[in-house]
Enzyme design. Structure first.
Site, mmCIF file in Angstrom:
data_model
loop_
_atom_site.group_PDB
_atom_site.id
_atom_site.type_symbol
_atom_site.label_atom_id
_atom_site.label_comp_id
_atom_site.label_asym_id
_atom_site.label_seq_id
_atom_site.Cartn_x
_atom_site.Cartn_y
_atom_site.Cartn_z
ATOM 1 N N GLY A 10 0.830 -1.209 0.000
ATOM 2 C CA GLY A 10 0.000 0.000 0.000
ATOM 3 C C GLY A 10 0.858 1.249 0.000
ATOM 4 N N ALA A 11 1.976 1.204 -0.727
ATOM 5 C CA ALA A 11 2.981 2.278 -0.639
ATOM 6 C C ALA A 11 2.902 3.287 -1.780
ATOM 7 C CB ALA A 11 4.374 1.674 -0.560
ATOM 8 N N VAL A 61 -2.381 -7.741 -2.548
ATOM 9 C CA VAL A 61 -1.897 -8.527 -1.398
ATOM 10 C C VAL A 61 -2.816 -9.696 -1.033
ATOM 11 C CG1 VAL A 61 -0.464 -6.733 -0.315
ATOM 12 C CG2 VAL A 61 -2.912 -6.893 0.277
ATOM 13 N N TYR A 151 -13.649 -3.707 9.804
ATOM 14 C CA TYR A 151 -12.313 -3.102 9.932
ATOM 15 C C TYR A 151 -11.750 -3.304 11.338
ATOM 16 C CZ TYR A 151 -8.869 0.753 9.389
ATOM 17 O OH TYR A 151 -7.733 1.530 9.322
ATOM 18 N N LYS A 155 -8.378 -5.280 12.229
ATOM 19 C CA LYS A 155 -7.255 -4.595 12.880
ATOM 20 C C LYS A 155 -6.919 -5.239 14.232
ATOM 21 C CE LYS A 155 -6.158 -1.477 9.810
ATOM 22 N NZ LYS A 155 -5.039 -1.797 8.908
HETATM 23 N N1 LIG Z 1 -5.444 7.189 7.738
HETATM 24 C C1 LIG Z 1 -5.728 6.834 8.986
HETATM 25 O O1 LIG Z 1 -6.229 7.644 9.785
HETATM 26 C C2 LIG Z 1 -5.401 5.431 9.468
HETATM 27 C C3 LIG Z 1 -5.593 5.157 10.837
HETATM 28 C C4 LIG Z 1 -5.306 3.874 11.315
HETATM 29 C C5 LIG Z 1 -4.858 2.900 10.450
HETATM 30 N N2 LIG Z 1 -4.685 3.186 9.127
HETATM 31 C C6 LIG Z 1 -4.199 2.108 8.272
HETATM 32 O O2 LIG Z 1 -3.004 2.522 7.646
HETATM 33 C C7 LIG Z 1 -2.886 1.878 6.382
HETATM 34 C C8 LIG Z 1 -2.650 2.924 5.299
HETATM 35 O O3 LIG Z 1 -3.739 3.820 5.295
HETATM 36 P P1 LIG Z 1 -3.790 5.183 4.466
HETATM 37 O O4 LIG Z 1 -4.564 6.130 5.293
HETATM 38 O O5 LIG Z 1 -2.449 5.539 3.965
HETATM 39 O O6 LIG Z 1 -4.757 4.709 3.272
HETATM 40 P P2 LIG Z 1 -4.791 5.049 1.707
HETATM 41 O O7 LIG Z 1 -6.147 4.652 1.265
HETATM 42 O O8 LIG Z 1 -4.328 6.447 1.440
HETATM 43 O O9 LIG Z 1 -3.682 4.044 1.118
HETATM 44 C C9 LIG Z 1 -3.872 2.658 1.139
HETATM 45 C C10 LIG Z 1 -3.099 2.051 -0.010
HETATM 46 O O10 LIG Z 1 -3.302 0.627 0.035
HETATM 47 C C11 LIG Z 1 -3.462 0.176 -1.297
HETATM 48 N N3 LIG Z 1 -4.193 -1.083 -1.353
HETATM 49 C C12 LIG Z 1 -5.508 -1.291 -1.084
HETATM 50 N N4 LIG Z 1 -5.834 -2.570 -1.309
HETATM 51 C C13 LIG Z 1 -4.707 -3.206 -1.729
HETATM 52 C C14 LIG Z 1 -4.416 -4.524 -2.122
HETATM 53 N N5 LIG Z 1 -5.363 -5.473 -2.134
HETATM 54 N N6 LIG Z 1 -3.145 -4.827 -2.505
HETATM 55 C C15 LIG Z 1 -2.181 -3.874 -2.501
HETATM 56 N N7 LIG Z 1 -2.403 -2.589 -2.135
HETATM 57 C C16 LIG Z 1 -3.656 -2.261 -1.757
HETATM 58 C C17 LIG Z 1 -4.233 1.309 -1.977
HETATM 59 O O11 LIG Z 1 -4.131 1.230 -3.399
HETATM 60 C C18 LIG Z 1 -3.562 2.544 -1.383
HETATM 61 O O12 LIG Z 1 -2.471 2.985 -2.149
HETATM 62 C C19 LIG Z 1 -4.155 1.060 6.203
HETATM 63 O O13 LIG Z 1 -3.920 -0.276 6.611
HETATM 64 C C20 LIG Z 1 -5.125 1.728 7.144
HETATM 65 O O14 LIG Z 1 -6.140 0.845 7.536
HETATM 66 C C21 LIG Z 1 -4.956 4.432 8.619
#
Ligand SMILES: NC(=O)c1ccc[n+]([C@@H]2O[C@H](COP(=O)([O-])OP(=O)(O)OC[C@H]3O[C@@H](n4cnc5c(N)ncnc54)[C@H](O)[C@@H]3O)[C@@H](O)[C@H]2O)c1
Length: 250
Positions: A10-11, A61, A151, A155
């Site tokens: 997810g980078a 993934v 979710y 988590k």
């Molecule tokens: N933003 C927040 O407030 C927050 C809080 C707690 C946890 N998180 C967790 O942090 C992580 C990143 O979140 P973010 O806010 O950067 O989200 P985001 O939506 O900006 O980025 C997530 C990325 O994951 C990729 N992705 C989704 N499904 C995929 C798959 N099947 N295979 C490969 N890549 C995939 C997407 O294309 C995207 O680039 C997530 O696991 C999210 O649940 C985020």
């Protein structure tokens, strides 16, 4: 650390992109993994322009073959990955009575099945090298959040996965830890604001008012914690969940 190779899922954007860039600036070579290799171009370019090494890996993934192919490609280009950051994630929020089976399955597949497949595909390199670092991206939602039974279950599941992995792989010099972020400014939280019909600015203000340090988090806050957990010096920290939320949450 110069020879080490990391893979961050997810980078292409958000937290994952910040972690990939931070690990590269720490001296690791980075496999920038996301659904679409083209979408990883900006992260890869930022790393290479700063003098680091990275490649784009297009993979879902939750798909076994796709993960295996990406890790094989990473191994044969940048080298054997001994750091894995399971960060890919999606939201499919709804109250339980309105939640579809599809919304449940999608969230389980990306977060839990995805972390399982990517960690299983990389653990052999860590065991071979008797050194490794696994980081899971959990969330404060693991302790419960309205509209997120899928979710929050995923988590919380990742936290159990982390602790078990720490028990199984510790003797090989591998640590496993989870980061549980609170509110972080990314496309994910922007999409939630849009879904509930609030401007992203107002949404952030309301969130910040409830957070003890009175601000929302940034991807750099999470990247800093990931950098610490994968560092050599953190080798005695394992099976932990670090809440990075501007206050206590668990
Ligand atoms: N933003 C927040 O407030 C927050 C809080 C707690 C946890 N998180 C967790 O942090 C992580 C990143 O979140 P973010 O806010 O950067 O989200 P985001 O939506 O900006 O980025 C997530 C990325 O994951 C990729 N992705 C989704 N499904 C995929 C798959 N099947 N295979 C490969 N890549 C995939 C997407 O294309 C995207 O680039 C997530 O696991 C999210 O649940 C985020």
């Amino acid at each position: 650390m110069g020879e080490r190779v990391a893979v961050v899922s997810g980078a292409a954007r958000g937290i994952g992109a910040a972690i990939a860039k931070r690990l590269a600036s720490d001296g690791l070579r980075v496999g920038v993994l996301d659904l679409d290799a083209d979408a990883c171009a900006d992260t890869v370019a930022a790393i290479t322009e700063a003098g680091g090494q990275a490649i784009a890996l297009g993979a879902d993934v939750s798909n076994e073959e796709s993960v295996a192919a990406a890790i094989h490609h990473l191994d044969s280009t940048l080298g054997a990955p001994t750091v894995v950051v399971n960060n890919a994630g999606v939201l499919r929020d709804n109250l339980l009575f309105k939640m579809s089976v599809d919304d449940w399955d999608t969230v389980m597949n990306v977060h839990l099945r995805g972390a399982f497949l990517l960690t299983r595909a990389t653990q052999k390199y860590m065991v071979e090298q008797k050194w490794g670092r696994v980081v899971m991206m959990s969330s404060t939602s693991a302790v419960g959040n309205r509209g997120q039974v899928n979710y929050s279950a995923a988590k919380a599941g990742l936290q159990g996965f982390t602790k078990t992995l720490a028990l199984e792989l510790g003797k090989y010099g591998v640590t496993a830890n989870a980061i549980a972020p609170g509110f972080i400014v990314t496309d994910m939280t922007a999409a939630t604001a849009a879904r509930v019909g609030v401007s992203f600015e107002d949404f952030q203000k309301a969130a910040a008012a409830e957070i003890p340090v009175r601000r929302v988090g940034t991807p750099a806050d999470i990247a800093h914690t990931a950098s610490y957990l994968v560092s050599d010096g953190a080798g005695f920290v394992s099976g932990q969940v670090i809440y990075v939320a501007g206050g206590p949450k668990d």
